[in-house]
Design an enzyme around this catalytic site. Structure first.
Site, short mmCIF file in Angstrom:
data_model
loop_
_atom_site.label_atom_id
_atom_site.label_comp_id
_atom_site.label_asym_id
_atom_site.label_seq_id
_atom_site.Cartn_x
_atom_site.Cartn_y
_atom_site.Cartn_z
N GLY A 245 8.03 -4.11 -3.74
CA GLY A 245 8.19 -5.28 -2.96
C GLY A 245 6.92 -6.39 -3.33
N SER A 246 6.82 -6.83 -2.22
CA SER A 246 5.53 -7.94 -2.17
C SER A 246 4.37 -7.28 -2.10
CB SER A 246 5.89 -9.11 -1.28
OG SER A 246 5.97 -8.62 0.06
N SER A 247 3.33 -7.89 -2.79
CA SER A 247 2.11 -7.49 -2.29
C SER A 247 1.38 -7.54 -0.91
CB SER A 247 0.97 -8.42 -3.24
OG SER A 247 0.99 -7.95 -4.49
N GLY A 250 3.39 -4.57 0.60
CA GLY A 250 2.72 -3.57 0.03
C GLY A 250 1.19 -3.07 0.80
N GLU A 267 4.29 -0.67 -5.97
CA GLU A 267 4.65 -1.33 -7.01
C GLU A 267 5.12 -2.73 -6.76
OE1 GLU A 267 6.66 -2.97 -9.62
OE2 GLU A 267 8.29 -1.56 -9.55
N CYS A 301 10.07 -7.62 -11.58
CA CYS A 301 8.44 -7.58 -11.28
C CYS A 301 7.60 -7.78 -12.75
CB CYS A 301 7.89 -6.18 -10.83
SG CYS A 301 8.79 -5.65 -9.57
C1 UN1 Z 1 11.09 -3.93 -11.36
O1 UN1 Z 1 11.35 -5.29 -11.60
O2 UN1 Z 1 11.07 -3.90 -10.34
O3 UN1 Z 1 10.52 -2.98 -17.05
C2 UN1 Z 1 11.34 -3.14 -12.46
C3 UN1 Z 1 11.41 -3.35 -16.72
C4 UN1 Z 1 12.74 -2.67 -15.95
C5 UN1 Z 1 12.14 -2.31 -14.62
C6 UN1 Z 1 11.47 -3.45 -13.71
N1 UN1 Z 1 12.72 -1.39 -16.64
O4 UN1 Z 1 11.51 -4.78 -16.73
#
Ligand code: UN1
Length: 519
Positions: A245-247, A250, A267, A301
């Protein structure tokens, strides 16, 4: 814009009711909670179903149960634990279409990507099954005679997996499948924006667990409130908190875990750039940038948020991107022609428009898009803006299909700008210049956890370790040796000789006590 006549069938087939319980213990027991929050279909703005909120005492019970089940599960041989995950993958193969449809309904990501998400679950299951037969440790050379030094990896304990809406199933499976073969139990706290996907996945897992002696290995707690995340991060019974999720959140999870010497795996936000140098093949770069920038409506992300283009290609690439964007079909995520579905909710739509306004106020030139669509659903246009890397709006992650474009002259400047943001998840360079490629992936090159050459920033395979540096949080999930985060390392030295030589050559003259000391 949307046709939703088949929705009730899909929900019913996946075990979703109008009002859904707040927790699952993983042994088939589901339990209600208090009140309810709605899962909203972002394409229509209408609720799909309601979910109850977990109560504090019940969350406590889930954690206690995960602890109890862990004591048994850690003793099950790892290859047997792998059989459970293998069967789960088979169940997911059978349900791929329905589950993909639910993910598309609940998150607004297009069906092709939603199916891809289920495939990603199946893929990580395959990785986990293989891993279950080779959780290997090192044997190390001891400096002492007749000593054998080795390290082995033991199960860690209950793992809290806190996931985001954008990958409502795959990110859980990266964690849960690896954790399960490592001998851990998992408590899942999904995003309140995608609770139905979690419920459907948990129901599938419940059935398979009952058939494979894995009842209670996976449990689920649902809420739209903040306290469950904080409670899990603070709970000394939780061995590892894996947070996506968001920093900002996190950071909080890290602080709460660190205070009790708990482990955490983060992450968090990304702010990923593509660099297109003077030698680049635009036929590769163009589709990679479009997929990276507008895939999942810019809510990965790994989404491409910044584009550094060598001045020689600048005008052509922008013209071609605008042309491509003009042909992107925006609409119902279940329509096979659609490439861009809605954002997750009204807040996301506002954040998108706010970022565009901020960039324009800073002097950014709007090259394409910039608007949202009135009416139902949280649709926005794919947006291209000429920007400056130093602007605050460019420095932060806005979960939207906005791409900031910036020219450069020298590769070293582009790499420096790639790194000049607080986040460090993914990065990509398009080049046919070997020296540029090597410079990009060298120690002084990209500072991100992912550095690709001639492919985009998003869409990583599960075989590699996934995660990033700086405010992305430093964690690694999925493949490679990411499993080590879910286990505890034990260094074990066995002396099979008759003497007791000390390490570092220390002579320590312990007096003989053979005859005993008279008091
Ligand atoms: C995410 O956005 O949290 O590499 C994961 C990717 C995907 C996973 C993204 N396999 O874009």
């Amino acid at each position: 814009m949307t046709q939703r006549k088949d929705v009730p069938d899909v929900l019913a087939r996946l075990g979703i009711d109008e009002l859904n319980p707040a927790l699952a213990l993983g042994d088939g027991t589901w339990q209600g909670g208090v009140g309810g929050f709605a899962s909203i279909d972002p394409a229509t703005g209408q609720p799909l179903a309601m979910v109850q909120r977990v109560l504090p005492d019940d969350l406590d019970r889930v954690v206690a149960n995960a602890r109890t089940v862990f004591r048994r599960w850690r003793e099950v041989p790892a290859p047997r634990r792998g059989l459970f995950v293998r069967a789960l993958a088979d169940a997911l193969r059978a349900k791929k279409d329905d589950l993909g449809t639910l993910i598309a309904l609940e998150t607004g990501k297009i069906k092709a990507e939603a199916n891809g998400e289920v495939q990603e679950m199946i893929d990580i299951a395959d990785v986990a099954v293989g891993l279950s037969r080779r959780l290997e440790g090192n044997v190390l050379a001891s400096e002492r005679p007749r000593h054998r030094m080795s390290e082995q990896w033991h199960p860690l304990g209950p793992v809290a997996v806190i996931t985001a809406f954008n990958f409502p199933a795959a990110v859980w499976s990266w964690n849960a499948f690896i954790a399960a073969v490592c001998g851990d139990t998992v408590i899942w706290k999904p995003s309140p924006k995608a609770p139905l996907t979690a419920i459907a996945v948990q129901r599938i897992a419940d059935t398979v667990a009952a058939q494979h002696g894995a009842t209670g290995v996976f449990s689920l707690a649902l809420s739209d409130e903040v306290w469950p995340t904080e409670r899990l991060a603070s709970d000394p019974r939780i061995a590892l908190v894996s947070f996506t999720g968001s920093s900002a959140v996190g950071r909080r999870v890290a602080q709460l875990s660190a205070v009790r010497f708990g482990r955490y795996l983060l992450e968090c936000s990304g702010n990923n750039a593509v660099i297109v140098d003077e030698s680049a093949d635009l036929e590769l770069a163009l589709p990679a940038i479009v997929f990276g920038a507008i895939g999942t409506a810019g809510q990965r992300c790994t989404t491409t948020r910044r584009l550094f283009v060598h001045r020689t290609h600048h005008d052509e690439l922008i013209a071609r991107l605008c042309n491509a964007y003009a042909q992107v079909h925006i609409g119902d995520p279940l329509d096979p022609d659609t490439l861009l579905g809605p954002l997750i909710d009204e807040e996301a739509r506002r954040a998108c428009l706010g970022a565009i306004a901020e960039a324009r106020a800073a002097g950014g030139e709007l090259l394409y898009g910039g608007r949202s669509f009135p009416g139902h659903g949280f649709y926005v246009e794919p947006t291209l803006l000429r920007a400056n890397n130093a602007w605050p709006v460019v420095q932060r992650e806005t979960f939207a299909p906005i791409l900031y474009v910036m020219p450069f002259d020298r590769i070293e400047d582009a790499i420096r700008l790639n790194n000049a943001v607080p986040q460090g998840l993914s990065s990509a360079l398009f080049t046919n210049d070997l020296r540029h490629a090597e410079r990009f992936v060298a120690a002084a090159g990209s500072d991100c956890g992912i550095a690709n050459v001639n492919l985009g920033t998003s869409g990583a395979e599960v075989g590699g370790a996934f995660g990033g540096e700086k405010e992305t949080g430093g964690g690694r999930e999925a493949g490679s040796d990411a499993w080590k985060a879910y286990m505890r390392r034990q260094t074990s030295t066995v002396n099979w000789g008759n003497g007791l030589p000390l390490a570092q050559g220390i002579e320590f003259g312990v007096p003989s006590t053979k005859s005993g000391v008279q008091p």
